[in-house]
Design an enzyme around this catalytic site. Sequence first.
Site, mmCIF file in Angstrom:
data_model
loop_
_atom_site.group_PDB
_atom_site.id
_atom_site.type_symbol
_atom_site.label_atom_id
_atom_site.label_comp_id
_atom_site.label_asym_id
_atom_site.label_seq_id
_atom_site.Cartn_x
_atom_site.Cartn_y
_atom_site.Cartn_z
ATOM 1 N N SER A 1 0.547 -0.797 -0.174
ATOM 2 C CA SER A 1 0.161 -0.059 -0.268
ATOM 3 C C SER A 1 0.666 1.174 -0.093
ATOM 4 C CB SER A 1 -0.603 0.140 0.737
ATOM 5 O OG SER A 1 -1.476 1.086 1.376
ATOM 6 N N HIS A 2 0.666 2.076 1.172
ATOM 7 C CA HIS A 2 1.071 3.298 0.943
ATOM 8 C C HIS A 2 2.594 3.697 1.674
ATOM 9 C CE1 HIS A 2 -0.840 2.122 4.617
ATOM 10 N NE2 HIS A 2 -0.207 3.063 5.554
ATOM 11 N N ASP B 1 -1.730 6.797 -3.678
ATOM 12 C CA ASP B 1 -0.988 6.531 -2.750
ATOM 13 C C ASP B 1 -0.061 4.832 -3.624
ATOM 14 O OD1 ASP B 1 -2.387 4.608 -3.073
ATOM 15 O OD2 ASP B 1 -2.126 3.890 -0.860
ATOM 16 N N ASP C 1 -0.707 1.554 -4.349
ATOM 17 C CA ASP C 1 -1.356 0.808 -4.632
ATOM 18 C C ASP C 1 -2.611 1.226 -4.786
ATOM 19 O OD1 ASP C 1 -2.520 0.919 -2.182
ATOM 20 O OD2 ASP C 1 -3.104 -0.879 -2.201
ATOM 21 N N ASP D 1 -5.733 2.789 -3.711
ATOM 22 C CA ASP D 1 -6.716 3.070 -2.954
ATOM 23 C C ASP D 1 -6.836 4.213 -2.286
ATOM 24 O OD1 ASP D 1 -4.275 2.185 -0.888
ATOM 25 O OD2 ASP D 1 -6.235 0.411 -0.519
ATOM 26 N N ARG D 2 -5.826 4.765 -1.628
ATOM 27 C CA ARG D 2 -5.880 6.809 -1.063
ATOM 28 C C ARG D 2 -5.689 8.068 -2.006
ATOM 29 N NH1 ARG D 2 -3.755 5.097 4.676
ATOM 30 N NH2 ARG D 2 -3.698 2.704 4.338
ATOM 31 N N LYS E 1 -12.049 0.337 -0.789
ATOM 32 C CA LYS E 1 -11.519 2.295 -1.329
ATOM 33 C C LYS E 1 -10.883 2.873 -2.642
ATOM 34 C CE LYS E 1 -7.813 2.371 2.142
ATOM 35 N NZ LYS E 1 -8.219 0.797 3.241
#
Length: 632
Positions: free
Chosen positions: A190-191, A355, A357, A359-360, A455
Site C-alpha cells: 500500500s502506502h 498512494d 496501490d 486506493d488512497r 477504497k
Amino acid sequence: MASFNVRVQTVSLTQAKPTPPTNATLSHPIRSLPLLSLPSSSLFPNLSSSLKPLRTAPPFSVKASSSPSTTVAESLKIKSVPTKPIEGQKTGTSGLRKKVKVFMQENYLANWIQALFNSLPPEDFKDGLLVLGGDGRYFNRDAAQIIIKIAAGNGVGKILVGKEGILSTPAVSAVIRKRKANGGFIMSASHNPGGPEYDWGIKFNYSSGQPAPESITDKIYGNTLSISEIKMAEISDVDLSCLGVTKYGNFSVEVVDPVSDYLELMENVFDFSLIRSLISRADFRFIFDAMHAVTGAYAKPIFVDKLGASSDCISNGVPLEDFGHGHPDPNLTYAKDLVDILFGENGPDFGAASDGDGDRNMILGRGFFVTPSDSVAIIAANAQEAIPYFRGGPKGLARSMPTSGALDRVAEKLNLPFFEVPTGWKFFGNLMDDGKLSICGEESFGTGSDHIREKDGIWAVLAWLSILAYQNKDISPGEKLVSVSDVVKEHWATYGRNFFSRYDYEECESEGANKMIEYLRDLVSKSKPGDKYGSYALQFADDFTYTDPVDGSVASKQGVRFVFSDGSRIIFRLSGTGSAGATVRMYIEQFEPDVSKHDMDAQTALKPLIDLALSVSKLKDFTGREKPTVIT
C-alpha cells in the site's frame, strides 16, 4: 539445484507453435533497482540471482487494436515441496506486510500462499478463475511467478494477471467483479515505501472483490503454523510483458490490459462529459500526483486521453519499483511537493494524489487542504446531484470509528442509514453486499463506494471533479469559479465543522506501544460518566467493539475511545498496516457549529484536546517520542 522429496503428477500435452505475440506497448516504463543478495530458496533456488530488472522500455499502455496472442506451452507437472512453518505470518488489517528481505527468505511467500489454498474450500478455487496484480513495487514480478506456479499446483483453472504484473487495488476488485472471478491476489504494501530495503505485502480478495474476512485470515495464519508441503507446478515463467493467453494443460494464464476494465467502470459511474467540460476550461488548472506509484499507469488514459487534460497535469507519473525513493503516502508530509504547488503563488485550482496501490487519495484546492473526514462527507452530500451512479440516492453511509463525525451529520440530514465500523475496508464489504451501504470512508485517506469493494483513490478524485464541474456548469467564462474551499465552507455552514487531526508515531518500539494501550484499557475499565479530564466531562470511554449487523461477527479491541459530553473525542489505536515496529495513531476531534470559528487552524482549535490526549495517554513516557512522525 537443491534436492526435493517430491511427488510428480504429469499431464500430457501435445506441443503447438505459439501465435506471434502482439506489439502492444507500455506508455510508462517501470524502472528497476539493484538486486539483493539473499540466501537461495528450496522452492526457487537462487531466488535473488534470478530476479530480473523491469525493462525501461517499451513504455506502459495498451493499443486498443492489439490482438492478444495464445501460446500453448509445455505439459503441466505438479510437485510437492517439503517445508516447515515460519513464525510471524499473521495478517494485519490489510494482508501480510513485511520487509522485502523477509519475503525473500526460503519459502516465506510460498508458505503463506499455500496456507491460503489450504484455508479455502476447494470449490472456491478448483478449476476456477483468480486475478493477480500489484502496484509495481520491487519483488512483484518474481512474486507473481511464485503465486502462479502454486495456484497451478493447487488446481486453479486460470490466472488473470495485469500486464507487467500491474493492477491497482481498486482495479483488482473491479476485475474480480466484472469477470466473476473466484477471488484475487494483490501484491502491495500500500502506502509503505518500496525497494530492496523496504516493504512488500500480499493479500487476498474474495469473489465480491472485498478483502478476505477475518474468518479466512485467521485460518490462513493457523495453517502457516502447521504447513508441511507446498504444491507447485513445474512450468516456465510466464512472460508478463505481452498480452495474451499461455496454456499449460488444463491451467492457463491470461495477461490483460490493467486499465480497460477499470476505465469502463469509471465511465459508467461518472459523467465524463460533465468532468471534461470543467477540465477543458481555460480558467481551470488541475494537477494529479501519482507519486511514481501504480496510478501512473491509469492517469494518462483517464485524465488525459479520456477527459482531455494536458499531459503536464500529471506529476510523478512513471511507476517505479521504489516509488522514486519516495514514501507513496498521499498526505501533507509525504506529498509535500504537491502541497507546496497548491499553496504556492498562483497555484492550480485543484490538486490530488494517490498512494502506492491506488486506493488512497488526498484532495487539495488552491491554498486549501480537504481532510479525508470532510471529503467523504462532502462527496456523500453532493453525490445524488453530481454523480450519475447515485441518481437514485445513496443506500446508506458509513465511516471507520476514528473518522470524524462529519459523515454522521450528512446521514442524519439525508435520513440515510449510518454505520460506524472498525478500521479496515473489509468491514464495509458486508454492508455493501447486503444493500445497506453506498458511500464510505476512513480518515486514513481512504474513500469509496459500492461500485467495487475497495477504497478507490482515482474514484475519489473523479468524484471531486464531478462536484466541481456540477457547481460550475452555469459559470460563464470570466466569472469566478466555485472553488474547492467554497465547496467545503458551504458544507461547514450547512452541517457545522468537525475539527479533526491525527498524530502518527511510526515504527515505535512494540513493547512500549503495547504497554501504552494496555494502560489506557485499564484506565477505561475504571472510568465512569462525569469523570473530569481538565475542562472536559466524560460521557463514556471504551475499547471499541463492533458487531456486524449482517453476519453477527464480532470485532473487539478496535481502539480506545474517550468521548466527552460536548461530543469531543480522543482515540488511540495501533495500526496494522506497517511492516516493522508499531505505529501509534492518536485521533482528536471537536465539533464546532459556530460559522465565525470555522476558519480557525485545526491545530489551534484542537490544542487543548491534543494536550489532554498526550497527558492522559502518557505517550511520551511509553514510547519515548517527543513529536509525531506525521500530523494530518
